[in-house]
Enzyme design. Structure first.
Site, short mmCIF file in Angstrom:
data_model
loop_
_atom_site.label_atom_id
_atom_site.label_comp_id
_atom_site.label_asym_id
_atom_site.label_seq_id
_atom_site.Cartn_x
_atom_site.Cartn_y
_atom_site.Cartn_z
N GLY A 1 0.80 -1.23 0.00
CA GLY A 1 0.00 0.00 0.00
C GLY A 1 0.82 1.27 0.00
N PHE A 2 0.69 2.06 1.08
CA PHE A 2 1.36 3.37 1.09
C PHE A 2 2.07 3.59 2.42
CE2 PHE A 2 -3.01 3.95 2.52
CZ PHE A 2 -2.86 4.67 3.70
N CYS B 1 12.65 4.73 -4.42
CA CYS B 1 11.95 4.66 -5.71
C CYS B 1 12.81 5.26 -6.83
CB CYS B 1 10.59 5.34 -5.65
SG CYS B 1 9.46 4.53 -4.53
#
Lengths: 231, 133
Positions: free
Chosen positions: A158-159, A176
């Site tokens: 998820g986050f 990222c």
């Protein structure tokens, strides 16, 4: 069709591997239709996680150095690259049936971003999207990272929203694929002390609004599942 | 429009019958649109046996990893190296340059029972217009 409700539970500090097992159990239950959508909210002890297809190359220091610092690296099966989790960061793992919600993957990610943007608005912070760089940004800094997996139309992972966590551990990686300085936290943005638990209620409400689902407490289900996993 | 000569699954994969017992497989235009920009593909190695509706690979789009399912049972003859190198081909040309694998069919009757393009068009239309977000 959608049952119209979802369960949410804030579980405090949960080790990464245990949280992963909890998600897998809930995904299985969600596939079987035994439970509605669930939003797990928690914090992790310090850990780096690498995505299914990339991330290892974005760890900027040797495994030995990480081990010396007591920092584990987990290889996961989610999308996205390497990231860091640690105390002071609010992690959300929605277990959502995309089929029942009639959602595509792209649209689901858009909604997760919307949930976080709306949560920040409740705190007076204006977050936004950056095209090509999923997550939630404030100005040119990134405050929330996203990486998910879909199994038979049910989501996991998820986050991760930086609330008041120490951002220095991001310096060991290119989160990222980005420069580590890009990462920020709500505390840094607001200049005020802010606790993770103070963000939880707004997040639960924003999730309900964006997904059009009524919130119900999910502590019972999550704690019972954790009990089983802990033997 | 979805090509007339292809067959389709309700999980949004396509099968293009070729001569002999061979076929090409891929994902539909609807599927690639739902996924968003595709950045990584993992496909089964040649000689791998795949089963209808079971996992044959993985696909990553916009920070999301999803399973890829095989629309037919059979043996993988080759995979599309160009799409592995440039996964955006699957977004740009899902029925052509973005094909995924060529498979030797194990059960030809499986293909007959898949949807034709009219049936698949109706399925997609029935899923409703997704708001473009």
């Amino acid at each position: 069709m959608s049952s119209g409700k979802y369960l949410a539970s804030y579980l405090g500090n949960v080790p990464y591997d245990l949280a992963l097992k909890l998600q897998q159990e809930l995904v299985r239950a969600r596939m079987g239709g035994g439970i509605p959508d669930v939003l797990l909210l928690l914090q992790h002890p310090p850990v780096f996680t690498v995505g299914r297809f990339r991330g290892e190359e974005d760890i900027a220091v040797s495994p030995e150095l990480l081990a010396q610092q007591g920092l584990a690296v987990f290889h996961t099966n989610r999308g996205g690259g390497v990231t860091y989790h640690g105390p002071g960061q609010l992690v959300g793992y929605p277990i959502v049936s995309l089929k029942e919600g009639r959602l595509g993957v792209r649209q689901y990610i858009w909604r997760l971003e919307e949930v976080v943007v709306n949560t920040l608005l409740r705190l007076g912070i204006h977050g936004h999207r950056v095209r090509g760089y999923p997550g939630v940004w404030v100005g040119d800094r990134k405050v929330c990272s996203i990486g998910i997996r879909v199994e038979r139309c049910v989501t996991m992972h998820g986050f991760a929203l930086n609330v008041n966590n120490d951002l220095t551990n991001f310096e060991y990686i290119r989160p990222c694929g980005l420069r580590s300085e890009v990462m920020t936290s709500l505390r840094e943005l607001s200049g005020e002390a802010i606790e993770v638990t103070a963000v939880v209620a707004g997040l639960v409400r924003s999730f309900a609004e964006v997904f059009g689902l009524k919130y119900e407490p999910g502590d019972k289900l999550c704690l019972a599942t954790l009990d089983v996993l802990n033997g | 429009m979805n090509p007339k000569e292809y067959k389709y699954t309700k999980e949004h994969e396509w099968v293009r019958p070729e001569s002999g017992n061979r076929c090409k497989v891929g994902i539909t235009s609807y599927a690639q649109h739902q996924l968003g920009d595709i950045v990584f593909l993992e496909l089964p190695a040649p000689e791998t046996q795949v089963k209808q509706f079971e996992k044959m690979g993985e696909i990553e789009s916009v920070k999301a990893v999803s399973d890829l399912f095989s629309p037919v049972t059979g043996k993988v003859l080759e995979t599309n190296g160009a799409a592995i190198d440039k996964p955006e081909l699957v977004n740009e040309d899902p029925y052509g340059k973005g094909w995924l694998a060529r498979i030797e069919l194990g059960r030809i009757s499986e293909v007959d029972s898949l949807m034709n393009s009219d049936e698949y068009d109706r399925l997609v239309a029935g899923l409703g217009e997704q708001p473009s977000e």
